[in-house]
Design a protein around this motif. Structure first.
Motif, mmCIF file in Angstrom:
data_model
loop_
_atom_site.group_PDB
_atom_site.id
_atom_site.type_symbol
_atom_site.label_atom_id
_atom_site.label_comp_id
_atom_site.label_asym_id
_atom_site.label_seq_id
_atom_site.Cartn_x
_atom_site.Cartn_y
_atom_site.Cartn_z
ATOM 1 N N ASP A 20 43.669 41.399 37.494
ATOM 2 C CA ASP A 20 42.519 42.298 37.575
ATOM 3 C C ASP A 20 42.677 43.469 36.596
ATOM 4 O OD1 ASP A 20 40.039 43.100 38.460
ATOM 5 O OD2 ASP A 20 40.807 44.185 40.202
ATOM 6 N N CYS A 22 41.283 45.806 33.225
ATOM 7 C CA CYS A 22 40.230 46.328 32.358
ATOM 8 C C CYS A 22 40.908 46.856 31.100
ATOM 9 C CB CYS A 22 39.442 47.433 33.051
ATOM 10 S SG CYS A 22 38.206 48.220 31.995
ATOM 11 N N GLN A 50 42.209 37.724 35.470
ATOM 12 C CA GLN A 50 40.909 38.366 35.390
ATOM 13 C C GLN A 50 41.038 39.555 34.444
ATOM 14 O OE1 GLN A 50 37.985 37.449 36.859
ATOM 15 N NE2 GLN A 50 38.998 35.610 37.641
ATOM 16 N N ALA A 80 37.916 47.056 37.057
ATOM 17 C CA ALA A 80 39.126 46.396 37.558
ATOM 18 C C ALA A 80 40.049 47.441 38.177
ATOM 19 C CB ALA A 80 39.839 45.660 36.429
ATOM 20 N N ARG A 81 41.111 46.964 38.847
ATOM 21 C CA ARG A 81 42.060 47.885 39.484
ATOM 22 C C ARG A 81 43.052 48.475 38.485
ATOM 23 N NH1 ARG A 81 45.596 45.735 42.567
ATOM 24 N NH2 ARG A 81 45.251 43.570 41.974
#
Length: 324
Positions: A20, A22, A50, A80-81
């Motif tokens: 997860d 970004c 991801q 995202a996290r």
């Protein structure tokens, strides 16, 4: 070309075990920022992770031909996290809302600017690398990810643009070695040269002419400055992103040791780019004004009227060269 230090090991472990992500580059993105952004996103996706590529600024025309560029997103909220910044010399230049830095579980900061002070939770800063794209390549090798032709093309674009197509003082043997490996993976050198260095819109060609016609040379020919006003952009039908490369015309004059490009922005600030032949460390000039960069290439922003910004930069160059 292996990654060996503790910072890199920690980052490698996080990218392997977590998910997860970004990935975001700096504002007013250049070839290294966008190439690194797209390549790292692609590498993580190859691993089944991801990962989303984010840049809140518009991609400049010259880089809109990069593979997978259409996948770059501009969300209003953190996608995202985990946040990864690439080619960002400081947190003020990250092309996402500032709040994302605190909202993320942690931030990985991957960069090659010597002025980077390590704003991430985890930092991999290597000022000896010619481009952040080199670091992304090394990271991908350690992750045992697949280098598709698209990823290879983006990394070649990153390294090529930040080395002046392997012509600037920051170019190293490793730069050539990585480029050779990327070509083996399917990167197309001829296509890159045509798309990035030769292809121009008429508006940019007109802006180049306007800038050269207005160029000032001083300090006995050792300094050159190009100033572009908002009216210049309007007259030429050009965008701010089309100034990329114009400063090289000033720097490449045989007597010039340091060159500057000033552009008046729509936000009322003045963006300043600096270039040198390598004997002058322009990052020192930039850092005094709150900016940063490399020895041969740096930049900063002045919140002054254009005329006063011109005076500031001219005096800074004169002081650096110690001329009158």
């Amino acid at each position: 070309m292996a990654m060996i230090n503790q910072n890199e090991r920690e980052i490698l472990q996080l990218l392997t075990q977590e998910d997860d992500f970004c990935i975001v580059c700096h504002e007013a993105p250049d070839g290294d920022a966008l190439g690194s952004l797209l390549a790292l996103t692609g590498l993580l996706q190859q691993m089944g992770k991801q990962a989303v590529a984010v840049c809140m600024d518009t991609v400049p025309y010259v880089y809109q031909i990069l593979p997978d560029v259409e996948k770059i997103q501009r969300p209003d909220v953190l996608a995202a996290r985990h946040l990864i910044t690439v080619d960002c010399a400081d947190e003020e230049r990250i092309a996402c809302p500032a709040a994302w830095l605190s909202q993320a579980d942690w931030v990985i900061n991957i960069d090659h600017h010597g002025s980077n002070r390590g704003f991430g939770t985890y930092n991999w800063i290597d000022a000896g690398s010619a481009a952040t794209g080199e670091l992304i390549y090394l990271l991908g090798k350690q992750l045992h990810a697949d280098f598709t032709p698209q990823i290879a093309q983006n990394l070649l674009a990153a390294i090529s643009t930040d080395t002046g197509h392997f012509s600037q003082i920051n170019t190293t043997a490793r730069s050539f070695a990585i480029a050779a490996e990327l070509v083996k993976e399917g990167a197309q050198v001829a296509q890159l040269c045509n798309d990035i260095y030769k292809r121009k819109r008429l508006s940019k060609t007109r802006l180049i002419g306007r800038g050269l016609n207005q160029m000032q040379v001083f300090c006995a020919g050792q300094a050159a400055m190009i100033v572009l006003s908002r009216q210049d952009f309007l007259d030429c039908g050009a965008t701010e992103s089309e100034t990329e490369g114009i400063i090289d015309y000033a720097r490449d004059i045989d007597t010039v040791r340091v060159a500057a490009l000033l552009r008046d922005t729509e936000k009322g600030s003045v963006k300043v780019s600096l270039r040198s032949q390598g004997d002058i460390d322009v990052s020192q000039i930039a850092m005094k004004a709150g900016g940063g960069g490399h020895r041969g290439a740096a930049g900063f922003t002045l919140y002054l009227p254009l005329e006063k910004a011109v005076d500031y930069v001219k005096n800074a160059l004169k002081e650096t060269i110690a001329c009158s």
